[in-house]
Design a protein around this motif. Structure first.
Motif, PDB file in Angstrom:
ATOM      1  N   GLU A  64       0.827  -1.209   0.000  1.00 29.17           N
ATOM      2  CA  GLU A  64       0.000   0.000   0.000  1.00 29.17           C
ATOM      3  C   GLU A  64       0.862   1.260   0.000  1.00 29.17           C
ATOM      4  O   GLU A  64       0.604   2.202  -0.745  1.00 29.17           O
ATOM      5  CB  GLU A  64      -0.930   0.012   1.220  1.00 29.17           C
ATOM      6  CG  GLU A  64      -2.014  -1.047   1.194  1.00 29.17           C
ATOM      7  CD  GLU A  64      -1.582  -2.318   1.915  1.00 29.17           C
ATOM      8  OE1 GLU A  64      -0.352  -2.570   1.976  1.00 29.17           O
ATOM      9  OE2 GLU A  64      -2.465  -3.042   2.397  1.00 29.17           O
ATOM     10  N   GLU A  80      -6.442   8.232  -0.496  1.00 27.68           N
ATOM     11  CA  GLU A  80      -5.429   8.015   0.532  1.00 27.68           C
ATOM     12  C   GLU A  80      -4.294   9.015   0.424  1.00 27.68           C
ATOM     13  O   GLU A  80      -3.790   9.507   1.446  1.00 27.68           O
ATOM     14  CB  GLU A  80      -4.897   6.588   0.449  1.00 27.68           C
ATOM     15  CG  GLU A  80      -5.918   5.548   0.881  1.00 27.68           C
ATOM     16  CD  GLU A  80      -5.365   4.142   0.828  1.00 27.68           C
ATOM     17  OE1 GLU A  80      -4.320   3.932   0.156  1.00 27.68           O
ATOM     18  OE2 GLU A  80      -5.966   3.241   1.444  1.00 27.68           O
ATOM     19  N   LYS A 191     -11.527   1.171   7.994  1.00 30.44           N
ATOM     20  CA  LYS A 191     -10.814   2.209   7.253  1.00 30.44           C
ATOM     21  C   LYS A 191     -10.090   3.151   8.205  1.00 30.44           C
ATOM     22  O   LYS A 191      -8.960   3.570   7.941  1.00 30.44           O
ATOM     23  CB  LYS A 191     -11.775   2.993   6.368  1.00 30.44           C
ATOM     24  CG  LYS A 191     -11.111   4.172   5.652  1.00 30.44           C
ATOM     25  CD  LYS A 191     -12.065   4.891   4.722  1.00 30.44           C
ATOM     26  CE  LYS A 191     -12.220   4.131   3.422  1.00 30.44           C
ATOM     27  NZ  LYS A 191     -12.954   4.920   2.406  1.00 30.44           N
ATOM     28  N   LEU A 195      -6.086   3.925   8.006  1.00 38.20           N
ATOM     29  CA  LEU A 195      -5.607   5.289   7.795  1.00 38.20           C
ATOM     30  C   LEU A 195      -4.742   5.762   8.954  1.00 38.20           C
ATOM     31  O   LEU A 195      -3.750   6.471   8.762  1.00 38.20           O
ATOM     32  CB  LEU A 195      -6.796   6.237   7.602  1.00 38.20           C
ATOM     33  CG  LEU A 195      -7.579   6.088   6.300  1.00 38.20           C
ATOM     34  CD1 LEU A 195      -8.804   6.991   6.310  1.00 38.20           C
ATOM     35  CD2 LEU A 195      -6.702   6.398   5.091  1.00 38.20           C
TER      36      LEU A 195
END
Length: 270
Positions: A64, A80, A191, A195
């Motif tokens: 990621e 993001e 999420k 994050l």
């Protein structure tokens, strides 16, 4: 510090990093009260230990983060990338002055005072955690209007960044404050957790850049602490995240914070 103490602190950091109980606060309290380290050195060492957990995060989210880095370089910003830019910016705006202020203050504080500060910060963390488990406030939902269902906004990124900036103070949990803030804003829990850990990477790099020169322990002792923190973090990451989702750590923070405050008051009065 000797090797045994360094490894113990690395293990403590590795376990507590993934729980919303302020790993830096727990490490500082242990260093000050059990190993007799001065508050100023304890603060520097607590930040250094984040090197180990930082590499664990980099390994866990390597794909990621690699994708996000490429998108940032090529200016192909999505949800993001935009979130990380604004959250990091406001983490620096809020966190740097607080870091400088605490760094200046801690040099002149005694053990009792630092215990009290960390204790009050843990209590604050506990209150935020307790509040975030409730339904988001209507006023937050009115402030933050999502363009698409489930998408985080710039306003949410700014609020999360401010929360992370405040968490530079030992005793205030970085993960607890950022996840709690996002949950209060109505962001879905899975999420919010992801994050929170992604935004930790630039923040920890920044803190280490500021603090690395202040650590004057032998390099081999520091490496032992960082390596043990990395290994324990990597081995316990999944389990600790699941535990953090299931258990209510607000009472833990309030309890340990109260103990630290009481110990501080007793040290002053006795």
């Amino acid at each position: 510090m000797n090797y045994t103490e360094a490894i113990i602190m690395g293990i403590l950091q590795g376990f507590t990093e993934w729980l919303p109980i302020s790993s830096s606060g727990q490490v500082m309290l242990a260093l000050i009260n059990f190993f007799g380290i001065s508050p100023e050195k304890a603060h520097s060492y607590a930040l250094l230990l984040h090197f180990g957990t930082l590499f664990a995060v980099l390994f866990k989210f390597r794909y990621e983060l690699g994708k996000i880095l490429m998108n940032l370089i090529t200016l192909r910003w999505g949800e993001e990338e935009t979130f990380l830019f604004y959250s990091t910016l406001f983490t620096a705006v809020v966190g740097f002055p607080l870091y400088k202020a605490f760094k200046t203050a801690v040099a002149s504080l005694n053990v009792e005072s630092v215990n009290g500060i960390v204790g009050f910060a843990l209590i604050l963390t506990g209150i935020v955690l307790a509040r975030s488990r409730e339904n988001p406030k209507d006023e937050f939902e009115q402030i933050v209007t999502k363009k698409r269902k489930g998408e985080v906004t710039i306003v949410e990124a700014i609020i999360a960044g401010i929360a992370q900036g405040v968490a530079i103070l030992p005793g205030i949990s970085r993960s607890g404050m950022t996840i709690g803030a996002l949950l209060l804003l109505g962001v879905e829990q899975k999420k919010a957790v992801k994050l929170s850990f992604l935004m930790a990477v630039p923040a920890i790099f920044g803190a280490l850049f500021l603090e690395l020169r202040a650590v004057n322990e032998p390099i081999t002792v520091s490496l032992a602490a960082v390596l043990s923190a990395f290994i324990v973090s990597l081995l316990t990451l999944e389990g600790m995240l699941k535990l953090a989702e299931k258990l209510n750590f607000s009472k833990f923070c309030i309890l340990f914070g109260s103990i630290a405050v009481i110990a501080s008051l007793m040290g002053v009065l006795i």
